[in-house]
Design a protein around this motif. Structure first.
Motif, short mmCIF file in Angstrom:
data_model
loop_
_atom_site.label_atom_id
_atom_site.label_comp_id
_atom_site.label_asym_id
_atom_site.label_seq_id
_atom_site.Cartn_x
_atom_site.Cartn_y
_atom_site.Cartn_z
N GLU A 46 0.81 -1.22 0.00
CA GLU A 46 0.00 0.00 0.00
C GLU A 46 0.85 1.27 0.00
OE1 GLU A 46 -2.97 -0.23 3.07
OE2 GLU A 46 -3.70 -2.15 2.35
N GLY A 47 1.91 1.26 -0.81
CA GLY A 47 2.74 2.44 -0.97
C GLY A 47 3.73 2.71 0.15
N GLN A 48 3.79 1.79 1.13
CA GLN A 48 4.74 1.96 2.23
C GLN A 48 5.66 0.74 2.29
OE1 GLN A 48 2.15 2.65 5.62
NE2 GLN A 48 2.27 4.85 5.29
N TYR A 49 6.82 0.94 2.88
CA TYR A 49 7.80 -0.13 2.98
C TYR A 49 7.63 -0.86 4.31
CZ TYR A 49 9.79 1.63 -1.24
OH TYR A 49 9.95 2.00 -2.55
N GLN A 50 7.53 -2.17 4.23
CA GLN A 50 7.37 -3.03 5.39
C GLN A 50 8.65 -3.86 5.54
OE1 GLN A 50 4.06 -3.81 6.98
NE2 GLN A 50 3.28 -2.00 5.95
N GLY A 57 15.40 -10.35 20.61
CA GLY A 57 14.72 -11.62 20.88
C GLY A 57 13.26 -11.69 20.45
N PHE A 58 12.74 -10.66 19.80
CA PHE A 58 11.34 -10.64 19.38
C PHE A 58 11.22 -10.53 17.86
CE2 PHE A 58 11.18 -8.96 23.72
CZ PHE A 58 10.17 -9.72 24.26
N SER A 59 10.14 -11.08 17.31
CA SER A 59 9.80 -10.91 15.90
C SER A 59 9.04 -9.60 15.76
CB SER A 59 8.93 -12.06 15.41
OG SER A 59 9.63 -13.27 15.47
N LYS A 60 9.44 -8.79 14.79
CA LYS A 60 8.83 -7.47 14.61
C LYS A 60 8.54 -7.22 13.14
CE LYS A 60 11.20 -5.53 18.61
NZ LYS A 60 11.46 -4.27 19.27
N VAL A 61 7.59 -6.31 12.90
CA VAL A 61 7.32 -5.79 11.56
C VAL A 61 7.20 -4.28 11.70
CG1 VAL A 61 5.70 -5.72 9.62
CG2 VAL A 61 6.10 -7.89 10.81
N ALA A 62 8.01 -3.58 10.91
CA ALA A 62 7.97 -2.11 10.94
C ALA A 62 7.51 -1.58 9.59
CB ALA A 62 9.35 -1.55 11.29
N THR A 63 6.93 -0.39 9.62
CA THR A 63 6.44 0.27 8.42
C THR A 63 7.09 1.63 8.31
OG1 THR A 63 4.31 -0.86 8.69
CG2 THR A 63 4.35 1.03 7.21
N GLU A 67 9.79 8.30 2.14
CA GLU A 67 10.77 9.34 2.47
C GLU A 67 11.66 8.92 3.65
OE1 GLU A 67 7.34 9.98 2.82
OE2 GLU A 67 7.12 10.58 0.72
N GLY A 68 11.32 7.79 4.27
CA GLY A 68 12.12 7.29 5.38
C GLY A 68 11.47 7.47 6.75
N ALA A 69 10.34 8.16 6.81
CA ALA A 69 9.67 8.38 8.11
C ALA A 69 9.10 7.07 8.64
CB ALA A 69 8.55 9.41 7.95
N TRP A 70 9.38 6.80 9.90
CA TRP A 70 8.87 5.61 10.58
C TRP A 70 7.38 5.80 10.86
CZ3 TRP A 70 7.58 5.44 16.03
CH2 TRP A 70 7.25 4.17 16.49
N VAL A 71 6.57 4.80 10.56
CA VAL A 71 5.12 4.86 10.76
C VAL A 71 4.72 4.07 12.00
CG1 VAL A 71 2.86 4.28 9.76
CG2 VAL A 71 4.70 5.13 8.29
N MET A 72 5.17 2.83 12.09
CA MET A 72 4.82 1.99 13.23
C MET A 72 5.66 0.72 13.25
SD MET A 72 1.20 0.35 11.94
CE MET A 72 1.05 -0.91 13.17
N THR A 73 5.67 0.08 14.43
CA THR A 73 6.31 -1.22 14.59
C THR A 73 5.38 -2.10 15.42
OG1 THR A 73 8.52 -0.26 14.54
CG2 THR A 73 8.33 -2.47 15.49
N THR A 74 5.19 -3.33 14.94
CA THR A 74 4.40 -4.32 15.67
C THR A 74 5.34 -5.41 16.15
OG1 THR A 74 2.48 -3.88 14.27
CG2 THR A 74 2.48 -5.95 15.49
N THR A 75 5.29 -5.69 17.45
CA THR A 75 6.13 -6.71 18.05
C THR A 75 5.27 -7.86 18.55
OG1 THR A 75 7.67 -5.00 18.80
CG2 THR A 75 7.86 -7.17 19.86
N SER A 76 5.57 -9.07 18.11
CA SER A 76 4.87 -10.25 18.61
C SER A 76 5.44 -10.61 19.97
CB SER A 76 5.04 -11.43 17.66
OG SER A 76 4.44 -11.13 16.42
N ILE A 77 4.53 -10.80 20.95
CA ILE A 77 4.96 -11.11 22.32
C ILE A 77 4.33 -12.43 22.75
CG2 ILE A 77 4.89 -10.33 24.72
CD1 ILE A 77 4.64 -7.49 23.65
#
Length: 158
Positions: A46-50, A57-63, A67-77
């Motif tokens: 959707e036009g953003q880099y994932q 020690g955690f699995s994460k997904v960042a968006t 332009e390089g601006a950080w949108v969010m990060t999801t961490t599986s716990i």
């Protein structure tokens, strides 16, 4: 003529691959935020880099925006690693529910825990003079802020 056609095809493949590359601004932003990331895998959605990766020690997904601006990060716990204040509330309010997954979602202006629980609902009906039990499952996301404050719940689509 044939060699020109092959050259143009190769040029097209190279140009297509270049368009799909992660911009330098995005990778720099990612590296600055997650210096020790391992198992890094990029894609565009959707036009953003994932990016999926392992960090601390955690699995994460960042968006990130292009332009390089950080949108969010999801961490599986893992459920067993949730803060006691969250597990206590789960036991108190949702004693019959089964916790399926937990995620910590960080955004520039907020941090929230999303705990997905499976809730079994039992309904006893009378059908043709006989009592029958009907069970249904629903999935609910419980939301907590980073201070362990319960923010509410959201019904999840199945």
């Amino acid at each position: 003529m044939k060699s020109i056609f092959i050259f143009l095809m190769l040029l097209g493949v190279v140009a297509y691959g270049a368009d799909q590359a992660t911009p330098i601004a995005v990778t720099k932003s990612f590296t600055a935020k997650y210096k020790d990331a391992k198992s890094v895998n990029w894609w565009m959605e959707e036009g953003q880099y994932q990016v999926s990766f392992k960090h601390e020690g955690f699995s994460k997904v960042a968006t990130f925006k292009k332009e390089g601006a950080w949108v969010m990060t999801t961490t599986s716990i893992p459920i067993e690693e949730l803060m006691p204040c969250i597990t206590d509330l789960l036991k108190e309010r949702y004693s019959e529910a089964v916790a399926l997954e937990a995620e910590f979602v960080e955004k520039p202006a907020s941090e929230k825990y999303y705990i997905t629980v499976e809730v079994t609902e039992e309904e006893i009906k009378e059908v043709d003079g006989e009592l029958t039990e009907d069970f249904s499952l629903s999935y609910v996301n419980l939301l907590f802020n980073s201070d362990c404050e319960f923010l509410g719940e959201e019904q999840q689509d199945q």
